[in-house]
Design a protein around this motif. Sequence first.
Motif, mmCIF file in Angstrom:
data_model
loop_
_atom_site.group_PDB
_atom_site.id
_atom_site.type_symbol
_atom_site.label_atom_id
_atom_site.label_comp_id
_atom_site.label_asym_id
_atom_site.label_seq_id
_atom_site.Cartn_x
_atom_site.Cartn_y
_atom_site.Cartn_z
ATOM 1 N N THR A 184 0.834 -1.204 0.000
ATOM 2 C CA THR A 184 0.000 0.000 0.000
ATOM 3 C C THR A 184 0.867 1.251 0.000
ATOM 4 O O THR A 184 0.704 2.137 -0.833
ATOM 5 N N HIS A 185 1.816 1.309 0.936
ATOM 6 C CA HIS A 185 2.611 2.523 1.146
ATOM 7 C C HIS A 185 3.997 2.355 0.518
ATOM 8 O O HIS A 185 4.832 1.593 1.026
ATOM 9 N N LEU A 186 4.245 3.066 -0.550
ATOM 10 C CA LEU A 186 5.501 2.949 -1.295
ATOM 11 C C LEU A 186 6.493 4.002 -0.809
ATOM 12 O O LEU A 186 6.730 5.009 -1.464
ATOM 13 N N VAL A 187 7.079 3.756 0.355
ATOM 14 C CA VAL A 187 8.032 4.699 0.927
ATOM 15 C C VAL A 187 9.319 4.704 0.102
ATOM 16 O O VAL A 187 9.832 5.751 -0.286
ATOM 17 N N GLY A 189 3.931 11.878 -3.502
ATOM 18 C CA GLY A 189 4.821 11.875 -4.652
ATOM 19 C C GLY A 189 4.872 10.590 -5.433
ATOM 20 O O GLY A 189 5.559 10.521 -6.462
ATOM 21 N N ARG A 190 4.142 9.559 -5.016
ATOM 22 C CA ARG A 190 4.220 8.290 -5.721
ATOM 23 C C ARG A 190 3.224 8.254 -6.887
ATOM 24 O O ARG A 190 2.007 8.354 -6.688
ATOM 25 N N VAL A 191 3.756 8.128 -8.103
ATOM 26 C CA VAL A 191 2.958 8.046 -9.322
ATOM 27 C C VAL A 191 3.507 6.911 -10.173
ATOM 28 O O VAL A 191 4.642 6.467 -9.989
ATOM 29 N N SER A 192 2.719 6.445 -11.124
ATOM 30 C CA SER A 192 3.147 5.359 -11.995
ATOM 31 C C SER A 192 4.320 5.797 -12.866
ATOM 32 O O SER A 192 4.375 6.930 -13.354
ATOM 33 N N ASP A 193 5.273 4.874 -13.044
ATOM 34 C CA ASP A 193 6.398 5.113 -13.943
ATOM 35 C C ASP A 193 6.846 3.764 -14.494
ATOM 36 O O ASP A 193 6.073 2.800 -14.484
ATOM 37 N N GLU A 194 8.088 3.673 -14.956
ATOM 38 C CA GLU A 194 8.546 2.426 -15.569
ATOM 39 C C GLU A 194 8.639 1.282 -14.569
ATOM 40 O O GLU A 194 8.658 0.110 -14.963
ATOM 41 N N LEU A 195 8.688 1.582 -13.287
ATOM 42 C CA LEU A 195 8.748 0.550 -12.248
ATOM 43 C C LEU A 195 7.454 0.431 -11.460
ATOM 44 O O LEU A 195 7.000 -0.675 -11.163
ATOM 45 N N CYS A 219 8.269 -4.596 -11.661
ATOM 46 C CA CYS A 219 6.895 -4.153 -11.380
ATOM 47 C C CYS A 219 6.652 -4.115 -9.881
ATOM 48 O O CYS A 219 6.762 -5.144 -9.205
ATOM 49 N N ILE A 220 6.357 -2.927 -9.382
ATOM 50 C CA ILE A 220 5.942 -2.754 -7.991
ATOM 51 C C ILE A 220 4.578 -2.084 -8.002
ATOM 52 O O ILE A 220 4.421 -0.984 -8.533
ATOM 53 N N ILE A 221 3.584 -2.762 -7.427
ATOM 54 C CA ILE A 221 2.210 -2.269 -7.390
ATOM 55 C C ILE A 221 1.964 -1.626 -6.031
ATOM 56 O O ILE A 221 2.378 -2.167 -4.998
ATOM 57 N N GLY A 222 1.311 -0.471 -6.005
ATOM 58 C CA GLY A 222 1.031 0.161 -4.727
ATOM 59 C C GLY A 222 0.085 1.332 -4.855
ATOM 60 O O GLY A 222 -0.267 1.749 -5.966
ATOM 61 N N ALA A 223 -0.317 1.861 -3.717
ATOM 62 C CA ALA A 223 -1.254 2.987 -3.676
ATOM 63 C C ALA A 223 -0.496 4.308 -3.709
ATOM 64 O O ALA A 223 0.733 4.354 -3.621
ATOM 65 N N ASP A 224 -1.252 5.376 -3.814
ATOM 66 C CA ASP A 224 -0.673 6.728 -3.848
ATOM 67 C C ASP A 224 -0.716 7.399 -2.480
ATOM 68 O O ASP A 224 -0.741 8.618 -2.377
ATOM 69 N N THR A 225 -0.710 6.590 -1.413
ATOM 70 C CA THR A 225 -0.833 7.129 -0.056
ATOM 71 C C THR A 225 0.411 7.880 0.382
ATOM 72 O O THR A 225 0.315 8.831 1.163
ATOM 73 N N TYR A 226 1.584 7.454 -0.081
ATOM 74 C CA TYR A 226 2.818 8.158 0.267
ATOM 75 C C TYR A 226 3.020 9.288 -0.736
ATOM 76 O O TYR A 226 2.933 9.075 -1.947
#
Length: 306
Positions: free
Chosen positions: A251-254, A279-285, A270-277
């Motif tokens: 959930t939390h991509l610190v 600055g976390r947005v989708s990118d190549e990883l 591939c790392i799947i996660g929420a935008d709770t932390y």
Amino acid sequence: MPRRKNMVLIANSSAARMAADVARELDISVTEMTTKRFADGELYHAFPRDIAGCDLVIVATTEDDAAHQELIDLIAGARYWNALSVNVVIPYLGYSTMERARPDSGEIPKGITRTRQIFRARPDYVAFLDLHSESVMHAHTGEVRTRHLWTEQVAAEKIRRMGLDNIVLVSPDYGFSKRVARLAGLLDCPHTAANKDRYDVDQTIVGQLSGAVRGRNAIICDDMIRTGGSMLQTVDRCYQAGAVSVMLMATHLVLAGNARERFVEKGIDCIIGADTYPGRVSDELLRVYSAAPVIADELRGYFRLH
């Protein structure tokens, strides 16, 4: 959707994007605080409208000391200017893994002490998303209504949209296995758990993993990825147990320090996660999904906005 006329939605600085997404889900506007920084570094805040008699909703993350203090200031300011109620949603709670102290260690359990500071500012209601431990919710004397919100429904939907098949969910420790089991139930897939022991602040040892991953695409799931140490060990255990491929989910991509680089070097793409932390947005990883629908649904129910 009926609107609650006296509801005002604000955010601390680091949660501004999340608050905007929640507002869109609710079809309301965000009230932006008036802020400025003085020459000596002190921060000025002012409510840009009268909040007396309003139900104030504060969306705030507490990923660092400044964000934590800003939330406390907003709660205290709302009380000072006579808000009818002060309601807080915390997508990411800093120090949440430090909820207890080892005997005779002299450690400060900051998950408890920091959350207690929030409660002592006298909010009426505080909701948390995917806590590491629910014990922090009880760091008050019963005067605050608390809620623990789960993101597994939106997480499951993200995995479905990715079109993944032949998957198995893996928990890096038995303590998290019940939550992984709930997600596996939503996805109708198997799950298993490794055995993790913590021997220092950021150091863990992950034991052997069952053969349930053999021939499958493994998704290692946890509540957060901070330094990634235990995740990296679990990646090795998955491959040793016969996994075809390995992805990560939290959930939390610190992703502190060089965590991203360490995962890429390990072959994780591939790392799947929420935008709770922040600055976390989708990118190549990263494959990031929004937690805003979970928060919006909670606010609809709490304020009877249906």
